[in-house]
Design a protein around this motif. Structure first.
Motif, short mmCIF file in Angstrom:
data_model
loop_
_atom_site.label_atom_id
_atom_site.label_comp_id
_atom_site.label_asym_id
_atom_site.label_seq_id
_atom_site.Cartn_x
_atom_site.Cartn_y
_atom_site.Cartn_z
N TRP A 14 45.48 10.74 32.05
CA TRP A 14 45.19 12.29 30.99
C TRP A 14 43.17 12.39 31.23
O TRP A 14 43.14 11.17 30.66
CB TRP A 14 45.27 11.66 29.89
CG TRP A 14 46.60 11.14 29.13
CD1 TRP A 14 47.97 10.93 29.90
CD2 TRP A 14 47.76 12.80 28.80
NE1 TRP A 14 49.18 10.56 30.03
CE2 TRP A 14 49.22 11.80 28.55
CE3 TRP A 14 47.62 13.54 27.60
CZ2 TRP A 14 50.33 12.17 28.31
CZ3 TRP A 14 48.69 14.23 27.35
CH2 TRP A 14 49.87 13.46 27.48
N ALA B 144 48.76 16.08 22.31
CA ALA B 144 49.68 15.88 22.98
C ALA B 144 49.78 13.83 23.39
O ALA B 144 50.74 13.43 24.19
CB ALA B 144 48.94 16.70 24.80
N TYR B 145 48.63 13.76 24.24
CA TYR B 145 48.53 12.02 24.35
C TYR B 145 49.37 11.50 23.20
O TYR B 145 50.55 10.70 23.88
CB TYR B 145 47.16 11.79 25.12
CG TYR B 145 47.31 9.95 25.01
CD1 TYR B 145 47.81 9.81 26.34
CD2 TYR B 145 46.81 9.28 24.43
CE1 TYR B 145 47.98 8.45 26.50
CE2 TYR B 145 46.82 7.49 24.74
CZ TYR B 145 47.25 7.43 26.67
OH TYR B 145 46.64 6.36 26.78
N GLU C 124 51.04 12.32 21.15
CA GLU C 124 53.37 12.72 21.32
C GLU C 124 53.47 11.89 22.62
O GLU C 124 55.07 11.68 22.47
CB GLU C 124 52.60 13.77 21.12
CG GLU C 124 52.69 14.78 19.89
CD GLU C 124 52.52 16.17 19.61
OE1 GLU C 124 53.12 16.61 20.85
OE2 GLU C 124 52.57 16.56 18.33
N SER C 125 52.87 11.83 23.22
CA SER C 125 53.29 11.17 24.56
C SER C 125 53.94 9.60 24.32
O SER C 125 54.50 8.96 25.34
CB SER C 125 52.27 11.43 25.71
OG SER C 125 51.34 10.26 26.16
N ASP D 80 45.31 18.10 22.93
CA ASP D 80 45.15 17.13 24.32
C ASP D 80 44.76 15.59 23.83
O ASP D 80 46.17 15.03 24.34
CB ASP D 80 43.75 16.84 25.30
CG ASP D 80 43.72 18.23 26.71
OD1 ASP D 80 44.63 19.25 26.76
OD2 ASP D 80 42.77 18.02 26.79
#
Length: 156
Positions: free
Chosen positions: A44, A54-55, A57-58, A51
């Motif tokens: 990442w 999104a991290y 959320e992952s 970003d």
């Protein structure tokens, strides 16, 4: 009894060895990628707010769009308390703060909106060094508060 023989050139042996090595490397990468937490964090690049979200959320977290706090600090050249204790928590999820000793680290704190059984009062801290996630935790302050890894809790 059946005996089968074949003549294989050195070139063919080399090709087969390269193919087997590639399959082995792919298997190792697949297993490392499935272990979660910071194990695949190096993949990442967290250069902006989108970003970072999104991290998180992952990892299974839903957070509000903007961080409630952003903090920049210089990590000491050698980890001492309270960093040593905090690094033990990080080690359990595949992170290691010692790789960032003497470097600038940013902490982004987000409000978590989907912690199981806690509709409010939970925050996610994400630590970024040189554009990569290097630590993180989920925090709930108060009398019945807690601090845990970024690994999303399994629901019963």
């Amino acid at each position: 009894m059946l005996i089968w023989t074949a003549r294989v050139s050195k070139k063919t042996k080399a090709v087969v060895a390269v193919i087997l090595a590639g399959i082995l490397a792919a298997a190792v990468l697949l297993l490392v990628g499935r272990s979660g937490g910071g194990q695949d964090a190096a993949a990442w690049q967290l250069t902006g707010n989108a970003d970072r979200i999104a991290y998180l959320e992952s990892m299974g977290w839903q957070v509000e769009e903007e961080p409630v706090e952003t903090l920049q600090f210089l990590l000491p050249e050698k980890l001492e308390e309270p960093y040593l204790t905090y690094n033990e928590l990080q080690d359990s999820q595949g992170f290691d703060l010692s790789a960032c000793c003497g470097k600038q680290v940013a902490r982004y704190t987000y409000t978590v909106t989907n912690y199981p059984g806690r509709p409010e009062g939970v925050q996610a801290n994400l630590y970024v060094c040189e554009g990569q996630p290097v630590a993180g935790d989920i925090l709930c302050a108060g009398a019945d508060g807690f601090q845990d890894t970024l690994v999303y809790p399994e629901q019963d």
